[in-house]
Design a protein around this motif. Structure first.
Motif, PDB file in Angstrom:
ATOM      1  N   ARG A 119      14.484 -14.027  21.595  1.00  0.00           N
ATOM      2  CA  ARG A 119      14.695 -13.107  20.475  1.00  0.00           C
ATOM      3  C   ARG A 119      13.436 -12.283  20.238  1.00  0.00           C
ATOM      4  O   ARG A 119      12.323 -12.795  20.263  1.00  0.00           O
ATOM      5  CB  ARG A 119      15.055 -13.885  19.211  1.00  0.00           C
ATOM      6  N   LEU A 120      13.642 -10.993  19.990  1.00  0.00           N
ATOM      7  CA  LEU A 120      12.541 -10.071  19.758  1.00  0.00           C
ATOM      8  C   LEU A 120      12.714  -9.406  18.394  1.00  0.00           C
ATOM      9  O   LEU A 120      13.760  -8.830  18.103  1.00  0.00           O
ATOM     10  CB  LEU A 120      12.510  -9.010  20.860  1.00  0.00           C
ATOM     11  N   SER A 121      11.691  -9.519  17.554  1.00  0.00           N
ATOM     12  CA  SER A 121      11.694  -8.860  16.246  1.00  0.00           C
ATOM     13  C   SER A 121      10.860  -7.592  16.334  1.00  0.00           C
ATOM     14  O   SER A 121       9.727  -7.622  16.833  1.00  0.00           O
ATOM     15  CB  SER A 121      11.104  -9.778  15.167  1.00  0.00           C
ATOM     16  N   VAL A 122      11.415  -6.481  15.847  1.00  0.00           N
ATOM     17  CA  VAL A 122      10.720  -5.188  15.900  1.00  0.00           C
ATOM     18  C   VAL A 122      10.797  -4.536  14.526  1.00  0.00           C
ATOM     19  O   VAL A 122      11.878  -4.374  13.963  1.00  0.00           O
ATOM     20  CB  VAL A 122      11.351  -4.250  16.953  1.00  0.00           C
ATOM     21  N   VAL A 123       9.646  -4.167  13.981  1.00  0.00           N
ATOM     22  CA  VAL A 123       9.586  -3.470  12.697  1.00  0.00           C
ATOM     23  C   VAL A 123       8.812  -2.176  12.895  1.00  0.00           C
ATOM     24  O   VAL A 123       7.677  -2.191  13.392  1.00  0.00           O
ATOM     25  CB  VAL A 123       8.907  -4.322  11.607  1.00  0.00           C
ATOM     26  N   HIS A 124       9.413  -1.061  12.526  1.00  0.00           N
ATOM     27  CA  HIS A 124       8.742   0.235  12.561  1.00  0.00           C
ATOM     28  C   HIS A 124       8.418   0.632  11.125  1.00  0.00           C
ATOM     29  O   HIS A 124       9.308   0.716  10.283  1.00  0.00           O
ATOM     30  CB  HIS A 124       9.628   1.299  13.200  1.00  0.00           C
ATOM     31  N   MET A 125       7.135   0.892  10.864  1.00  0.00           N
ATOM     32  CA  MET A 125       6.712   1.311   9.541  1.00  0.00           C
ATOM     33  C   MET A 125       6.752   2.848   9.449  1.00  0.00           C
ATOM     34  O   MET A 125       6.529   3.550  10.438  1.00  0.00           O
ATOM     35  CB  MET A 125       5.300   0.802   9.245  1.00  0.00           C
ATOM     36  N   ASP A 126       7.005   3.360   8.251  1.00  0.00           N
ATOM     37  CA  ASP A 126       7.209   4.798   8.059  1.00  0.00           C
ATOM     38  C   ASP A 126       5.860   5.511   7.881  1.00  0.00           C
ATOM     39  O   ASP A 126       5.516   5.977   6.801  1.00  0.00           O
ATOM     40  CB  ASP A 126       8.099   5.016   6.838  1.00  0.00           C
ATOM     41  N   THR A 127       5.108   5.606   8.966  1.00  0.00           N
ATOM     42  CA  THR A 127       3.756   6.178   8.918  1.00  0.00           C
ATOM     43  C   THR A 127       3.636   7.556   9.562  1.00  0.00           C
ATOM     44  O   THR A 127       2.561   8.157   9.531  1.00  0.00           O
ATOM     45  CB  THR A 127       2.766   5.234   9.635  1.00  0.00           C
ATOM     46  N   ALA A 128       4.719   8.064  10.146  1.00  0.00           N
ATOM     47  CA  ALA A 128       4.604   9.275  10.961  1.00  0.00           C
ATOM     48  C   ALA A 128       4.216  10.516  10.162  1.00  0.00           C
ATOM     49  O   ALA A 128       3.452  11.355  10.653  1.00  0.00           O
ATOM     50  CB  ALA A 128       5.910   9.527  11.705  1.00  0.00           C
ATOM     51  N   TYR A 187      -5.782   8.856   5.656  1.00  0.00           N
ATOM     52  CA  TYR A 187      -4.535   8.092   5.490  1.00  0.00           C
ATOM     53  C   TYR A 187      -4.686   6.686   6.067  1.00  0.00           C
ATOM     54  O   TYR A 187      -4.389   5.688   5.403  1.00  0.00           O
ATOM     55  CB  TYR A 187      -3.388   8.826   6.177  1.00  0.00           C
ATOM     56  N   TRP A 188      -5.147   6.586   7.323  1.00  0.00           N
ATOM     57  CA  TRP A 188      -5.288   5.265   7.935  1.00  0.00           C
ATOM     58  C   TRP A 188      -6.367   4.447   7.241  1.00  0.00           C
ATOM     59  O   TRP A 188      -6.256   3.215   7.121  1.00  0.00           O
ATOM     60  CB  TRP A 188      -5.588   5.412   9.433  1.00  0.00           C
ATOM     61  N   GLN A 189      -7.391   5.117   6.735  1.00  0.00           N
ATOM     62  CA  GLN A 189      -8.441   4.401   6.015  1.00  0.00           C
ATOM     63  C   GLN A 189      -7.884   3.794   4.734  1.00  0.00           C
ATOM     64  O   GLN A 189      -8.247   2.675   4.350  1.00  0.00           O
ATOM     65  CB  GLN A 189      -9.595   5.363   5.708  1.00  0.00           C
ATOM     66  N   ARG A 190      -6.973   4.504   4.081  1.00  0.00           N
ATOM     67  CA  ARG A 190      -6.342   3.970   2.867  1.00  0.00           C
ATOM     68  C   ARG A 190      -5.521   2.723   3.164  1.00  0.00           C
ATOM     69  O   ARG A 190      -5.352   1.847   2.308  1.00  0.00           O
ATOM     70  CB  ARG A 190      -5.446   5.055   2.240  1.00  0.00           C
ATOM     71  N   LEU A 191      -5.041   2.597   4.410  1.00  0.00           N
ATOM     72  CA  LEU A 191      -4.249   1.435   4.797  1.00  0.00           C
ATOM     73  C   LEU A 191      -5.110   0.280   5.319  1.00  0.00           C
ATOM     74  O   LEU A 191      -4.582  -0.711   5.821  1.00  0.00           O
ATOM     75  CB  LEU A 191      -3.229   1.832   5.871  1.00  0.00           C
ATOM     76  N   GLY A 192      -6.431   0.413   5.205  1.00  0.00           N
ATOM     77  CA  GLY A 192      -7.307  -0.675   5.604  1.00  0.00           C
ATOM     78  C   GLY A 192      -7.938  -0.521   6.962  1.00  0.00           C
ATOM     79  O   GLY A 192      -8.618  -1.434   7.442  1.00  0.00           O
ATOM     80  N   PHE A 193      -7.730   0.614   7.603  1.00  0.00           N
ATOM     81  CA  PHE A 193      -8.337   0.882   8.898  1.00  0.00           C
ATOM     82  C   PHE A 193      -9.660   1.612   8.683  1.00  0.00           C
ATOM     83  O   PHE A 193      -9.828   2.315   7.687  1.00  0.00           O
ATOM     84  CB  PHE A 193      -7.405   1.740   9.758  1.00  0.00           C
ATOM     85  N   PRO A 194     -10.590   1.504   9.626  1.00  0.00           N
ATOM     86  CA  PRO A 194     -11.847   2.241   9.471  1.00  0.00           C
ATOM     87  C   PRO A 194     -11.638   3.738   9.665  1.00  0.00           C
ATOM     88  O   PRO A 194     -10.650   4.149  10.273  1.00  0.00           O
ATOM     89  CB  PRO A 194     -12.736   1.659  10.572  1.00  0.00           C
ATOM     90  N   ALA A 195     -12.574   4.496   9.152  1.00  0.00           N
ATOM     91  CA  ALA A 195     -12.501   5.948   9.360  1.00  0.00           C
ATOM     92  C   ALA A 195     -12.541   6.233  10.850  1.00  0.00           C
ATOM     93  O   ALA A 195     -13.257   5.593  11.617  1.00  0.00           O
ATOM     94  CB  ALA A 195     -13.673   6.631   8.654  1.00  0.00           C
ATOM     95  N   MET A 196     -11.730   7.195  11.289  1.00  0.00           N
ATOM     96  CA  MET A 196     -11.717   7.570  12.696  1.00  0.00           C
ATOM     97  C   MET A 196     -13.008   8.296  13.051  1.00  0.00           C
ATOM     98  O   MET A 196     -13.579   9.013  12.234  1.00  0.00           O
ATOM     99  CB  MET A 196     -10.514   8.458  12.997  1.00  0.00           C
ATOM    100  N   GLU A 197     -13.419   8.113  14.280  1.00  0.00           N
ATOM    101  CA  GLU A 197     -14.658   8.720  14.749  1.00  0.00           C
ATOM    102  C   GLU A 197     -14.358   9.922  15.638  1.00  0.00           C
ATOM    103  O   GLU A 197     -13.554   9.836  16.561  1.00  0.00           O
ATOM    104  CB  GLU A 197     -15.460   7.697  15.552  1.00  0.00           C
ATOM    105  N   LEU A 224       0.815  -1.211   0.000  1.00  0.00           N
ATOM    106  CA  LEU A 224       0.000   0.000   0.000  1.00  0.00           C
ATOM    107  C   LEU A 224       0.853   1.267   0.000  1.00  0.00           C
ATOM    108  O   LEU A 224       0.341   2.371   0.171  1.00  0.00           O
ATOM    109  CB  LEU A 224      -0.924   0.000   1.223  1.00  0.00           C
ATOM    110  N   GLY A 225       2.164   1.088  -0.175  1.00  0.00           N
ATOM    111  CA  GLY A 225       3.049   2.247  -0.311  1.00  0.00           C
ATOM    112  C   GLY A 225       3.747   2.690   0.949  1.00  0.00           C
ATOM    113  O   GLY A 225       4.387   3.747   0.965  1.00  0.00           O
ATOM    114  N   VAL A 226       3.655   1.900   2.030  1.00  0.00           N
ATOM    115  CA  VAL A 226       4.320   2.270   3.281  1.00  0.00           C
ATOM    116  C   VAL A 226       5.649   1.529   3.374  1.00  0.00           C
ATOM    117  O   VAL A 226       5.682   0.297   3.365  1.00  0.00           O
ATOM    118  CB  VAL A 226       3.452   1.909   4.511  1.00  0.00           C
ATOM    119  N   SER A 227       6.734   2.254   3.471  1.00  0.00           N
ATOM    120  CA  SER A 227       8.048   1.617   3.550  1.00  0.00           C
ATOM    121  C   SER A 227       8.396   1.263   4.996  1.00  0.00           C
ATOM    122  O   SER A 227       7.779   1.748   5.939  1.00  0.00           O
ATOM    123  CB  SER A 227       9.123   2.536   2.970  1.00  0.00           C
ATOM    124  N   VAL A 228       9.387   0.383   5.128  1.00  0.00           N
ATOM    125  CA  VAL A 228       9.886   0.030   6.452  1.00  0.00           C
ATOM    126  C   VAL A 228      10.855   1.113   6.903  1.00  0.00           C
ATOM    127  O   VAL A 228      11.850   1.386   6.233  1.00  0.00           O
ATOM    128  CB  VAL A 228      10.586  -1.340   6.432  1.00  0.00           C
TER     129      VAL A 228
END
Length: 226
Positions: free
Chosen positions: A147-156, A202-212, A131-135
């Motif tokens: 072991r702990l895996s952590v991924v931060h997506m570039d959404t800020a 923006y979040w809706q484009r990523l598959g989240f519902p519209a914020m209320e 959907l166009g969001v890079s790591v």
């Protein structure tokens, strides 16, 4: 004559409508970058909170904006009012935490959600990348418990906070840790934005519902003769 209007709107953090990661319903941890971890520990102590669990310095291997490398941090953690908070002081190397500290100063960098499996984590990373969001940053951390895996997506930039995905074993606070000085419970994560509509879209484009918009207050100053 002067007339001004003030609008106050409280917006909930997005909760996904999809089932890839059901744990999106709950924030697993918060990453908070600081300049001086010792000062932070002392500050919480003065307020009567239990001593933060000092995890010492860690060298973390991974990637930042697609470039492989390693960084060194001082890290402490605690459970405050039901939230797992991880304080991070960059020591050496490039990272999302060092970048945030340089650009914005100290503060919360990411809200992190637990993936039920490594496969689920990778599937969600792939979905977001499609959907166009890079790591933004990826790290594999070896702790005392695994072991702990952590991924931060570039959404800020558009989402106003970094979306973190985690899987694995994180250090837990010692069972004998004393309770906080008063009963407290986390009620919400509040974000301040300039445009509610743009963030929601923006979040809706990523598959989240519209914020209320859950609360609206409007106030108007009295007309004043000048």
């Amino acid at each position: 004559m002067k007339r001004t209007a003030l609008g106050l709107l409280v917006l909930a953090v997005a909760v996904p409508s999809r089932a890839e990661l059901p744990e999106y319903r709950k924030v697993a941890s918060v990453h908070w970058v600081v300049k001086d971890l010792g000062q932070v520990q002392a500050g919480w102590g003065k307020l009567g909170f239990p001593a933060l669990q000092d995890l010492g310095e860690m060298t973390v291997a991974g990637s930042w904006r697609g470039q492989a490398g390693s960084s060194r941090f001082r890290i402490a953690r605690a459970r405050l009012a039901g939230a797992d908070v991880v304080w991070i002081q960059p020591v050496e190397g490039e990272s999302a935490f060092a970048e945030h500290l340089a650009r914005h100063g100290e503060g919360v960098v990411s809200l992190n959600y637990a993936a039920p499996s490594r496969e689920a984590l990778e599937a969600e990373v792939s979905r977001l990348m499609g959907l166009g969001v890079s790591v933004l940053q990826r790290a594999e951390i070896v702790t005392a418990v695994g072991r702990l895996s952590v991924v931060h997506m570039d959404t800020a930039a558009e989402g106003k906070y970094v979306l973190g995905l985690v899987h694995g074993d994180a250090p837990r606070p010692p069972p004998e840790a004393p309770p906080p000085p008063f009963p407290a419970k986390l009620s919400q994560y509040a974000l301040v934005v300039r445009s509610l509509e743009k963030v929601s879209a923006y979040w809706q484009r990523l598959g989240f519902p519209a914020m209320e918009i859950t609360h609206v207050l409007r106030a108007q100053e009295h007309l004043m003769n000048t």
